[in-house]
Design a protein around this motif. Structure first.
Motif, PDB file in Angstrom:
ATOM      1  N   ARG A   1       0.853  -1.179   0.000  1.00  0.00           N
ATOM      2  CA  ARG A   1       0.000   0.000   0.000  1.00  0.00           C
ATOM      3  C   ARG A   1       0.895   1.236   0.000  1.00  0.00           C
ATOM      4  NH1 ARG A   1      -5.331  -1.841   1.110  1.00  0.00           N
ATOM      5  NH2 ARG A   1      -5.254  -4.000   0.427  1.00  0.00           N
ATOM      6  N   ILE A   2       0.758   2.077  -1.006  1.00  0.00           N
ATOM      7  CA  ILE A   2       1.632   3.227  -1.194  1.00  0.00           C
ATOM      8  C   ILE A   2       0.853   4.512  -0.952  1.00  0.00           C
ATOM      9  CG2 ILE A   2       3.128   4.458  -2.817  1.00  0.00           C
ATOM     10  CD1 ILE A   2       3.330   1.791  -4.410  1.00  0.00           C
ATOM     11  N   SER A   3       1.183   5.216   0.133  1.00  0.00           N
ATOM     12  CA  SER A   3       0.554   6.502   0.407  1.00  0.00           C
ATOM     13  C   SER A   3       1.311   7.585  -0.364  1.00  0.00           C
ATOM     14  CB  SER A   3       0.583   6.794   1.902  1.00  0.00           C
ATOM     15  OG  SER A   3      -0.066   8.008   2.177  1.00  0.00           O
TER      16      SER A   3
ATOM     17  N   LEU B   1      -2.436   2.442  -4.478  1.00  0.00           N
ATOM     18  CA  LEU B   1      -2.147   3.833  -4.147  1.00  0.00           C
ATOM     19  C   LEU B   1      -3.205   4.350  -3.183  1.00  0.00           C
ATOM     20  CD1 LEU B   1      -1.233   5.113  -7.716  1.00  0.00           C
ATOM     21  CD2 LEU B   1       0.292   4.253  -5.946  1.00  0.00           C
ATOM     22  N   THR B   2      -2.742   4.985  -2.109  1.00  0.00           N
ATOM     23  CA  THR B   2      -3.653   5.503  -1.100  1.00  0.00           C
ATOM     24  C   THR B   2      -3.219   6.909  -0.702  1.00  0.00           C
ATOM     25  OG1 THR B   2      -2.449   4.720   0.858  1.00  0.00           O
ATOM     26  CG2 THR B   2      -3.902   3.141  -0.228  1.00  0.00           C
ATOM     27  N   GLY B   3      -3.808   7.429   0.366  1.00  0.00           N
ATOM     28  CA  GLY B   3      -3.443   8.741   0.896  1.00  0.00           C
ATOM     29  C   GLY B   3      -3.691   8.744   2.393  1.00  0.00           C
TER      30      GLY B   3
ATOM     31  N   MET C   1      -6.275   1.582  -6.563  1.00  0.00           N
ATOM     32  CA  MET C   1      -6.249   2.851  -5.841  1.00  0.00           C
ATOM     33  C   MET C   1      -7.445   2.923  -4.905  1.00  0.00           C
ATOM     34  SD  MET C   1      -6.273   6.761  -7.359  1.00  0.00           S
ATOM     35  CE  MET C   1      -7.950   6.621  -7.995  1.00  0.00           C
ATOM     36  N   THR C   2      -7.214   3.413  -3.702  1.00  0.00           N
ATOM     37  CA  THR C   2      -8.300   3.721  -2.775  1.00  0.00           C
ATOM     38  C   THR C   2      -8.530   5.226  -2.786  1.00  0.00           C
ATOM     39  OG1 THR C   2      -7.788   1.843  -1.346  1.00  0.00           O
ATOM     40  CG2 THR C   2      -9.058   3.639  -0.380  1.00  0.00           C
ATOM     41  N   THR C   3      -9.764   5.653  -2.933  1.00  0.00           N
ATOM     42  CA  THR C   3     -10.072   7.074  -3.122  1.00  0.00           C
ATOM     43  C   THR C   3     -11.412   7.413  -2.492  1.00  0.00           C
ATOM     44  OG1 THR C   3     -10.571   8.768  -4.796  1.00  0.00           O
ATOM     45  CG2 THR C   3     -11.008   6.492  -5.398  1.00  0.00           C
ATOM     46  N   ASN C   4     -11.594   8.677  -2.126  1.00  0.00           N
ATOM     47  CA  ASN C   4     -12.921   9.104  -1.662  1.00  0.00           C
ATOM     48  C   ASN C   4     -13.862   9.374  -2.835  1.00  0.00           C
ATOM     49  OD1 ASN C   4     -12.468  11.821  -2.571  1.00  0.00           O
ATOM     50  ND2 ASN C   4     -11.623  12.397  -0.583  1.00  0.00           N
ATOM     51  N   GLY C   5     -13.340   9.302  -4.054  1.00  0.00           N
ATOM     52  CA  GLY C   5     -14.183   9.360  -5.248  1.00  0.00           C
ATOM     53  C   GLY C   5     -14.578  10.741  -5.705  1.00  0.00           C
ATOM     54  N   SER C   6     -14.266  11.776  -4.941  1.00  0.00           N
ATOM     55  CA  SER C   6     -14.739  13.116  -5.270  1.00  0.00           C
ATOM     56  C   SER C   6     -14.078  13.687  -6.514  1.00  0.00           C
ATOM     57  CB  SER C   6     -14.514  14.056  -4.087  1.00  0.00           C
ATOM     58  OG  SER C   6     -13.129  14.194  -3.814  1.00  0.00           O
TER      59      SER C   6
ATOM     60  N   MET D   1      -4.690  -5.693  25.578  1.00  0.00           N
ATOM     61  CA  MET D   1      -3.261  -5.435  25.741  1.00  0.00           C
ATOM     62  C   MET D   1      -2.685  -4.559  24.631  1.00  0.00           C
ATOM     63  SD  MET D   1      -2.209  -9.360  26.672  1.00  0.00           S
ATOM     64  CE  MET D   1      -0.458  -8.994  26.564  1.00  0.00           C
ATOM     65  N   ALA D   2      -3.516  -3.950  23.819  1.00  0.00           N
ATOM     66  CA  ALA D   2      -3.031  -3.195  22.665  1.00  0.00           C
ATOM     67  C   ALA D   2      -2.347  -1.903  23.099  1.00  0.00           C
ATOM     68  CB  ALA D   2      -4.184  -2.871  21.722  1.00  0.00           C
ATOM     69  N   PRO D   3      -1.247  -1.524  22.416  1.00  0.00           N
ATOM     70  CA  PRO D   3      -0.599  -0.242  22.712  1.00  0.00           C
ATOM     71  C   PRO D   3      -1.512   0.917  22.336  1.00  0.00           C
ATOM     72  CG  PRO D   3       0.334  -1.241  20.738  1.00  0.00           C
ATOM     73  CD  PRO D   3      -0.556  -2.268  21.360  1.00  0.00           C
ATOM     74  N   ILE D   4      -1.312   2.052  22.988  1.00  0.00           N
ATOM     75  CA  ILE D   4      -2.204   3.196  22.784  1.00  0.00           C
ATOM     76  C   ILE D   4      -1.803   4.021  21.571  1.00  0.00           C
ATOM     77  CG2 ILE D   4      -3.045   5.348  23.811  1.00  0.00           C
ATOM     78  CD1 ILE D   4      -2.775   4.002  26.537  1.00  0.00           C
ATOM     79  N   ALA D   5      -0.535   4.407  21.486  1.00  0.00           N
ATOM     80  CA  ALA D   5      -0.085   5.314  20.425  1.00  0.00           C
ATOM     81  C   ALA D   5       0.035   4.591  19.088  1.00  0.00           C
ATOM     82  CB  ALA D   5       1.261   5.924  20.802  1.00  0.00           C
ATOM     83  N   LYS D   6      -0.515   5.229  18.025  1.00  0.00           N
ATOM     84  CA  LYS D   6      -0.461   4.663  16.677  1.00  0.00           C
ATOM     85  C   LYS D   6      -0.342   5.799  15.672  1.00  0.00           C
ATOM     86  CE  LYS D   6      -4.592   2.947  17.216  1.00  0.00           C
ATOM     87  NZ  LYS D   6      -4.842   3.339  18.605  1.00  0.00           N
ATOM     88  N   LYS D   7       0.142   5.495  14.489  1.00  0.00           N
ATOM     89  CA  LYS D   7       0.144   6.474  13.414  1.00  0.00           C
ATOM     90  C   LYS D   7      -1.277   6.658  12.892  1.00  0.00           C
ATOM     91  CE  LYS D   7       4.508   7.577  13.036  1.00  0.00           C
ATOM     92  NZ  LYS D   7       4.971   8.965  13.262  1.00  0.00           N
ATOM     93  N   GLU D   8      -1.559   7.860  12.379  1.00  0.00           N
ATOM     94  CA  GLU D   8      -2.889   8.128  11.845  1.00  0.00           C
ATOM     95  C   GLU D   8      -3.092   7.417  10.506  1.00  0.00           C
ATOM     96  OE1 GLU D   8      -5.207   9.615  13.533  1.00  0.00           O
ATOM     97  OE2 GLU D   8      -3.805  10.030  15.158  1.00  0.00           O
ATOM     98  N   MET D   9      -4.331   7.025  10.242  1.00  0.00           N
ATOM     99  CA  MET D   9      -4.645   6.319   9.003  1.00  0.00           C
ATOM    100  C   MET D   9      -4.405   7.207   7.785  1.00  0.00           C
ATOM    101  SD  MET D   9      -8.062   4.194   8.060  1.00  0.00           S
ATOM    102  CE  MET D   9      -8.197   3.298   6.513  1.00  0.00           C
ATOM    103  N   SER D  10      -4.618   8.515   7.920  1.00  0.00           N
ATOM    104  CA  SER D  10      -4.378   9.431   6.805  1.00  0.00           C
ATOM    105  C   SER D  10      -2.899   9.465   6.420  1.00  0.00           C
ATOM    106  CB  SER D  10      -4.839  10.837   7.172  1.00  0.00           C
ATOM    107  OG  SER D  10      -4.177  11.295   8.339  1.00  0.00           O
ATOM    108  N   TYR D  11      -2.024   9.117   7.353  1.00  0.00           N
ATOM    109  CA  TYR D  11      -0.591   9.073   7.107  1.00  0.00           C
ATOM    110  C   TYR D  11      -0.173   7.746   6.492  1.00  0.00           C
ATOM    111  CZ  TYR D  11       4.403   8.700   8.329  1.00  0.00           C
ATOM    112  OH  TYR D  11       5.772   8.509   8.292  1.00  0.00           O
ATOM    113  N   LEU D  12      -0.757   6.650   6.995  1.00  0.00           N
ATOM    114  CA  LEU D  12      -0.379   5.325   6.531  1.00  0.00           C
ATOM    115  C   LEU D  12      -1.127   4.895   5.281  1.00  0.00           C
ATOM    116  CD1 LEU D  12      -0.111   3.151   9.761  1.00  0.00           C
ATOM    117  CD2 LEU D  12       1.719   3.989   8.304  1.00  0.00           C
ATOM    118  N   GLY D  13      -2.323   5.398   5.077  1.00  0.00           N
ATOM    119  CA  GLY D  13      -3.149   4.920   3.972  1.00  0.00           C
ATOM    120  C   GLY D  13      -3.976   3.724   4.399  1.00  0.00           C
ATOM    121  N   GLY D  14      -5.083   3.476   3.670  1.00  0.00           N
ATOM    122  CA  GLY D  14      -5.979   2.390   4.048  1.00  0.00           C
ATOM    123  C   GLY D  14      -5.536   1.033   3.554  1.00  0.00           C
TER     124      GLY D  14
END
Length: 335
Positions: free
Chosen positions: A15-17, A70-72, A99-104, A322-335
């Protein structure tokens, strides 16, 4: 050469952001109260260039990747995206460029994307009702524009799949209309349990609608039969309707039924970090060695070692409390 990790899961999907920017501020990954007008997005010089993306993709394809997505953010906000698609589509060994897109922005771009070599688009569409859709996307955008994009993609010959995030008390009334929308167009739809991606979407477990509940609702209107020929690494539990080869309903149940052990995906962030999990806290810097002149073979060795060492199982840990709290945002990593 085929690379596997300790659980013998092959790496098949990259997956490429291509950008961290988006023209929506969806509740799911970019809530408007956090990602407002003054939010500091990545500087242009920090974003991977097309040539760098291609080189990293070639390295990963050489160790087993067969699908590039391709994502964003919203990938269509990256200028000249069709140029990148054309380059990626020519890589020997790549079976699928999606590609994953919001379609707009699809209506204006679908034809040239198809001509460049894009095979499929996954369009995020959480409601057909404009008021509910506007509430979900955070900027009051209308579903009509996305629907036009879906139809433009179909007219251009692209495969189309709908992704719908289900959030209790927000868009439950839209689940059947969306399935009927997909049925009318003979395309696939995936219902996704509302997940705790990143740290800003205000996720609470009680907001999750289990996939089984959605399936039961849809079975009142469609004769859904499980798809049995499922490849390892598929995230969705899929159902089809006999006599309708294109229409298919799937469920991504990361909360109620984690699938960490079958994951075959790696993610490349827009600023050049590799991540082996959507819920990761930190990534692996691949941009710095690349810009310092690292060779193709050296890159291959790096990604091979990274994949073999992975031990991600966030969704399983969440289920165990037991999951860690801090994570990267999905908008940064892509879907």
């Amino acid at each position: 050469m085929s690379v596997t990790d300790k659980a013998q899961r092959p790496l098949r999907d990259l997956r490429i952001s291509v950008t961290d920017r988006c023209n929506f501020r969806c509740r799911y990954c970019m809530p408007a109260e956090i990602f407002g007008a003054n939010y500091a997005f990545l500087p242009r010089e920090e974003i991977l260039r097309f040539g760098e993306i291609e080189m990293i993709a070639r390295s990963l394809v050489s160790v087993g990747v067969r699908k590039l997505r391709l994502t964003g953010g919203e990938p269509l906000m990256r200028r000249d995206l069709d140029v990148l698609i054309r380059r990626l589509a020519t890589i020997e060994g790549v079976d699928d460029v999606a590609m994953t897109t919001n379609g707009s922005l699809l209506t204006a771009n679908a034809q040239k994307l198809a001509e460049a070599g894009l095979h499929r688009v996954t369009v995020s569409l959480d409601a057909l009702d404009n008021a509910i859709f506007g509430k979900m996307n955070g900027v009051g955008a209308k579903a009509d524009r996305v629907i036009e994009g879906v139809d433009a993609a179909l007219a251009a010959g692209l495969g189309v799949k709908i992704n719908t995030v289900v959030q209790k008390g927000i868009n439950e009334s839209e689940l059947l209309p969306l399935a009927q929308f997909a049925h009318e167009r003979n395309i696939s739809i995936r219902y996704i349990e509302f997940m705790d991606t990143g740290n800003t979407n205000g996720w609470k477990h009680e907001q999750v609608v289990p996939s089984l509940k959605v399936l039961e609702k849809l079975q009142e209107h469609f004769s859904l039969e499980p798809v049995t020929n499922v490849a390892i690494g598929e995230t969705a539990k899929r159902y089809h309707v006999e006599g309708h080869d294109g229409f298919e309903v799937g469920f991504i149940s990361s909360v109620s039924k984690p699938f960490c052990r079958d994951c075959n995906r790696m993610r490349l962030s827009a600023d050049g970090h590799l991540y082996t999990c959507l819920f990761a806290h930190s990534g692996y810097d691949i941009k710095t060695p690349l810009r310092e002149g690292e060779t193709h073979q050296q890159l291959v060795s790096r990604v091979s070692m990274l994949w073999r060492a992975r031990d991600d199982r966030y969704s399983e840990l969440r289920s165990e409390g037991m999951a860690p709290i801090a994570k990267k945002e999905m908008s940064y990593l892509g879907g």
